[in-house]
Design a protein around this motif. Structure first.
Motif, PDB file in Angstrom:
ATOM      1  N   VAL A 251       6.745  -9.830  -3.596  1.00  0.00           N
ATOM      2  CA  VAL A 251       6.457  -9.455  -4.974  1.00  0.00           C
ATOM      3  C   VAL A 251       5.014  -8.955  -5.116  1.00  0.00           C
ATOM      4  CG1 VAL A 251       6.071 -10.408  -7.283  1.00  0.00           C
ATOM      5  CG2 VAL A 251       8.180 -10.912  -6.064  1.00  0.00           C
ATOM      6  N   VAL A 252       4.060  -9.640  -4.497  1.00  0.00           N
ATOM      7  CA  VAL A 252       2.654  -9.249  -4.601  1.00  0.00           C
ATOM      8  C   VAL A 252       2.402  -7.923  -3.892  1.00  0.00           C
ATOM      9  CG1 VAL A 252       0.294  -9.901  -3.991  1.00  0.00           C
ATOM     10  CG2 VAL A 252       1.851 -11.609  -4.915  1.00  0.00           C
ATOM     11  N   ILE A 253       3.010  -7.752  -2.710  1.00  0.00           N
ATOM     12  CA  ILE A 253       2.870  -6.472  -1.998  1.00  0.00           C
ATOM     13  C   ILE A 253       3.361  -5.323  -2.872  1.00  0.00           C
ATOM     14  CG2 ILE A 253       3.986  -5.089  -0.206  1.00  0.00           C
ATOM     15  CD1 ILE A 253       1.725  -6.418   1.004  1.00  0.00           C
ATOM     16  N   SER A 254       4.529  -5.503  -3.464  1.00  0.00           N
ATOM     17  CA  SER A 254       5.098  -4.453  -4.315  1.00  0.00           C
ATOM     18  C   SER A 254       4.204  -4.171  -5.512  1.00  0.00           C
ATOM     19  CB  SER A 254       6.492  -4.888  -4.781  1.00  0.00           C
ATOM     20  OG  SER A 254       7.037  -3.927  -5.660  1.00  0.00           O
ATOM     21  N   ALA A 255       3.671  -5.242  -6.111  1.00  0.00           N
ATOM     22  CA  ALA A 255       2.806  -5.077  -7.275  1.00  0.00           C
ATOM     23  C   ALA A 255       1.519  -4.347  -6.916  1.00  0.00           C
ATOM     24  CB  ALA A 255       2.496  -6.439  -7.884  1.00  0.00           C
ATOM     25  N   LEU A 256       0.922  -4.692  -5.776  1.00  0.00           N
ATOM     26  CA  LEU A 256      -0.325  -4.050  -5.359  1.00  0.00           C
ATOM     27  C   LEU A 256      -0.116  -2.578  -5.037  1.00  0.00           C
ATOM     28  CD1 LEU A 256      -2.022  -6.795  -3.154  1.00  0.00           C
ATOM     29  CD2 LEU A 256      -2.690  -6.033  -5.444  1.00  0.00           C
ATOM     30  N   ARG A 257       1.029  -2.265  -4.437  1.00  0.00           N
ATOM     31  CA  ARG A 257       1.322  -0.846  -4.162  1.00  0.00           C
ATOM     32  C   ARG A 257       1.398  -0.068  -5.472  1.00  0.00           C
ATOM     33  NH1 ARG A 257       5.448  -2.219   0.398  1.00  0.00           N
ATOM     34  NH2 ARG A 257       4.199  -1.865   2.278  1.00  0.00           N
ATOM     35  N   SER A 258       2.051  -0.641  -6.450  1.00  0.00           N
ATOM     36  CA  SER A 258       2.158   0.029  -7.747  1.00  0.00           C
ATOM     37  C   SER A 258       0.782   0.188  -8.391  1.00  0.00           C
ATOM     38  CB  SER A 258       3.074  -0.771  -8.675  1.00  0.00           C
ATOM     39  OG  SER A 258       4.377  -0.842  -8.166  1.00  0.00           O
ATOM     40  N   TYR A 259      -0.017  -0.875  -8.325  1.00  0.00           N
ATOM     41  CA  TYR A 259      -1.366  -0.836  -8.894  1.00  0.00           C
ATOM     42  C   TYR A 259      -2.206   0.237  -8.214  1.00  0.00           C
ATOM     43  CZ  TYR A 259      -6.048  -2.466 -10.233  1.00  0.00           C
ATOM     44  OH  TYR A 259      -7.333  -2.543 -10.708  1.00  0.00           O
ATOM     45  N   ARG A 260      -2.114   0.303  -6.883  1.00  0.00           N
ATOM     46  CA  ARG A 260      -2.860   1.314  -6.131  1.00  0.00           C
ATOM     47  C   ARG A 260      -2.438   2.717  -6.541  1.00  0.00           C
ATOM     48  NH1 ARG A 260      -0.508   2.040  -0.409  1.00  0.00           N
ATOM     49  NH2 ARG A 260       1.104   2.814  -1.844  1.00  0.00           N
ATOM     50  N   ASP A 261      -1.135   2.941  -6.623  1.00  0.00           N
ATOM     51  CA  ASP A 261      -0.637   4.283  -6.925  1.00  0.00           C
ATOM     52  C   ASP A 261      -0.974   4.698  -8.352  1.00  0.00           C
ATOM     53  OD1 ASP A 261       0.374   4.333  -4.389  1.00  0.00           O
ATOM     54  OD2 ASP A 261       2.433   3.852  -4.976  1.00  0.00           O
ATOM     55  N   ILE A 262      -0.876   3.760  -9.282  1.00  0.00           N
ATOM     56  CA  ILE A 262      -1.198   4.079 -10.671  1.00  0.00           C
ATOM     57  C   ILE A 262      -2.676   4.446 -10.801  1.00  0.00           C
ATOM     58  CG2 ILE A 262      -1.444   3.085 -12.984  1.00  0.00           C
ATOM     59  CD1 ILE A 262       1.125   1.516 -12.417  1.00  0.00           C
ATOM     60  N   ASN A 263      -3.543   3.698 -10.124  1.00  0.00           N
ATOM     61  CA  ASN A 263      -4.972   4.001 -10.167  1.00  0.00           C
ATOM     62  C   ASN A 263      -5.274   5.338  -9.513  1.00  0.00           C
ATOM     63  OD1 ASN A 263      -7.032   1.789 -11.191  1.00  0.00           O
ATOM     64  ND2 ASN A 263      -5.245   0.712 -10.382  1.00  0.00           N
TER      65      ASN A 263
ATOM     66  N   GLU B 155      -7.016   8.348 -11.374  1.00  0.00           N
ATOM     67  CA  GLU B 155      -8.230   8.959 -10.825  1.00  0.00           C
ATOM     68  C   GLU B 155      -8.076  10.471 -10.712  1.00  0.00           C
ATOM     69  OE1 GLU B 155     -10.950   8.751  -6.756  1.00  0.00           O
ATOM     70  OE2 GLU B 155      -9.414   7.246  -7.138  1.00  0.00           O
ATOM     71  N   ASN B 156      -6.907  10.905 -10.238  1.00  0.00           N
ATOM     72  CA  ASN B 156      -6.658  12.343 -10.139  1.00  0.00           C
ATOM     73  C   ASN B 156      -6.606  12.990 -11.522  1.00  0.00           C
ATOM     74  OD1 ASN B 156      -6.555  12.505  -7.347  1.00  0.00           O
ATOM     75  ND2 ASN B 156      -4.402  12.005  -7.263  1.00  0.00           N
ATOM     76  N   ARG B 157      -6.014  12.275 -12.486  1.00  0.00           N
ATOM     77  CA  ARG B 157      -5.944  12.820 -13.844  1.00  0.00           C
ATOM     78  C   ARG B 157      -7.338  13.023 -14.420  1.00  0.00           C
ATOM     79  NH1 ARG B 157      -6.538  11.424 -18.851  1.00  0.00           N
ATOM     80  NH2 ARG B 157      -7.131   9.293 -18.316  1.00  0.00           N
ATOM     81  N   LYS B 158      -8.196  12.013 -14.279  1.00  0.00           N
ATOM     82  CA  LYS B 158      -9.562  12.133 -14.784  1.00  0.00           C
ATOM     83  C   LYS B 158     -10.316  13.237 -14.055  1.00  0.00           C
ATOM     84  CE  LYS B 158     -10.152   7.328 -16.290  1.00  0.00           C
ATOM     85  NZ  LYS B 158     -10.889   6.057 -16.064  1.00  0.00           N
TER      86      LYS B 158
END
Length: 520
Positions: A143-155, A159-162
């Motif tokens: 669960v934590v691995i999946s959550a961190l991957r999502s957090y990384r990708d969203i950031n 970052e690319n949007r900004k």
């Protein structure tokens, strides 16, 4: 051996040496849950980063942790704590009060009936829902691995949007720049905003027009067009004279291969367009090593730099041509009316007065380009009337006064800002501050400031150019007309800067005998 989570005695949290760690907030009113979670994830590493655990034991503490930490990656959130819905209130606070849509929220509950999964998933922006009884160590890891991957990708997406927003904004700002002086400042400001700042920058081009024109038989020869930091005042120097060593090799590589070269402390970007052979942008003193996102943004940005440069050069060419045409007309009038270098001096005096009167650079440019045509109406008057400095009778005065309207009518139909300004100046620069001028009897601020400046500059130069008057006499005459013929504020500006204005007149003396027109 079962991988089910077993509650054990609270142990001292393991210290991790890495400063770059994923922050995980544990929110639960049972101390054993904090201890066993840290134990189960104690050796957790994702993308070479370990976990930093933060603890909160009720909803209020959890909210405070989010106020203090804006980079929490994952929150393991109990639902039932001080109240049956305390965890849900925290989730609502994260999303709707803090507008934090990055942190991954994993609800953990020992009483699923208190907060049914279907209702929670529908009504709250959470990312996972787990019962404590089903959450084994392996499942918690997953669960934590999946959550961190999502957090990384969203950031990464954010970052690319900004970055793209900065590219769009930066490009728009570059294309709005119409002066060579502001070009490199615009590049450094926008690219510095993307990368976090730079120390020095230089723009190199094979173009043959610049602040200090340079020539080369080899179109591939690069010269400094403009620079900042250590590269200021290097205009016109060859690439090899200002950049050496590995940096020079990188510049040649970027230019020959039409690519970008990134190093730890500097970058070289090839800037190409259809209308030019291409240029180089070299920036030194980067604050950090660039990541892939940075490099993509620099690549996009550099594609627009040369187009912006072409735009600046085209604007400069148009303005220079326009300026030369008007100046040549002014010089022809000087020769025709025998007023020496009166118009040339007037332009410079107007620039001094206008600058200290608070005109913008664009306004100054327009004023100084229009001033040479201030007496264009005289071309339709008899020459002896136009240059007569004696007393005129009523009919002659009426004839002389009419040239203001004549000049206005010659120019008024143009839609070009400079010609329209020249038309206004040609008509109104003989209006008086007290309303006793001509042709319309305007007064005070109803007379455009361009016309008030031109009137004062015209009068001062005319008076001072008469050899029988010294500077003190001229100043006294100008003072006597303060608030009558001339704007009092502009008179004060002229007198405050009298030494600079006197120097202009001395630097542009008339050649031989010239006739002087009536001014006062």
């Amino acid at each position: 051996m079962s991988d089910e989570i077993l509650f054990a005695e609270d142990t001292e949290e393991e210290e991790f040496g890495s400063s770059a760690r994923w922050k995980v907030l544990i929110v639960d009113d049972e101390p054993e849950v904090h201890a066993v979670t840290k134990l189960a994830l104690g050796d957790f590493v994702f993308q070479d980063r370990s976990l930093e655990f933060i603890s909160a034991h009720n909803g209020q503490e959890a909210m405070q942790m989010f106020r203090e930490h804006n980079d929490i990656a994952v929150v393991l959130l109990d639902v039932v704590m001080e109240t049956d819905d305390a965890g849900l209130k925290v989730a609502d606070f994260i999303r709707n009060d803090l507008h934090n849509h990055f942190t991954r929220i994993i609800l953990r509950t020992g009483q699923p009936g208190q907060a049914p999964e279907r209702d929670v998933i529908i009504n709250y922006d959470i990312n996972d829902y787990k019962s404590k009884t089903e959450l084994t160590a392996q499942k918690l890891f997953t669960v934590v691995i999946s959550a961190l991957r999502s957090y990384r990708d969203i950031n990464s997406i954010e970052e690319n949007r900004k970055g793209l927003e900065k590219i769009i904004s930066g490009s728009a700002d570059l294309f709005s720049i119409l002066s060579l002086e502001n070009f490199i400042e615009g590049i450094v400001q926008q690219l510095g905003s993307i990368l976090g700042g730079t120390e020095g920058a230089v723009y190199l081009t094979a173009a043959v027009a610049g602040p200090k024109p340079f020539e080369s038989n080899d179109s591939r020869e690069l010269y400094v067009f403009t620079g900042k930091g250590a590269y200021e005042n290097k205009e016109g120097e060859k690439l090899e004279q200002v950049i050496t060593g590995a940096e020079l090799a990188s510049c040649k590589k970027a230019y020959q291969n039409k690519c970008l070269v990134f190093e730890n402390e500097y970058l070289v970007a090839y800037c190409g367009s259809k209308s030019q052979t291409g240029s180089l942008l070299y920036m030194s003193g980067l604050p950090r090593a660039l990541n892939e996102s940075d490099k993509r943004l620099v690549e996009i940005f550099s594609q627009n730099v040369q187009v912006a440069f072409d735009n600046v050069m085209l604007t400069k060419e148009i303005e220079d041509t326009q300026k030369e045409v008007i100046e040549r007309i002014g010089l022809a009038m000087e020769h025709y009316f025998g007023v020496g270098k009166h118009i040339q001096r007037m332009v410079k005096i107007c620039d001094v007065i206008g600058r200290h009167a608070g005109l913008s650079q664009a306004e100054l440019n327009t004023l100084c380009l229009a001033v040479p045509l201030h007496d264009i109406g005289k071309v339709k008057l008899p020459n002896d009337i136009a240059i007569d400095i004696g007393e005129l009778d009523g009919e002659e005065w009426e004839t002389l006064s009419s040239y203001a309207e004549i000049g206005y009518n010659l120019l008024k139909d143009s839609n070009r800002p400079i010609i329209k300004t020249a038309a206004l100046i040609a008509r109104d620069h003989y209006e008086y501050w007290n309303g006793n001028g001509y042709p319309q009897g305007k007064s005070g601020s109803n007379i455009h400031i361009f016309c008030r400046i031109t009137s004062l500059a015209d009068a001062f130069d005319t008076l001072y150019s008469k050899k029988e008057r010294d500077i003190k006499q001229v100043v006294e005459i100008i003072k006597s007309q303060k608030g009558l013929q001339f704007d009092p504020n502009l008179v004060d500006i002229l007198l405050t800067n009298i030494e600079e204005i006197e120097q202009i007149i001395q630097n542009l003396p008339d050649d031989g005998n010239t006739a002087i027109e009536r001014t006062i």
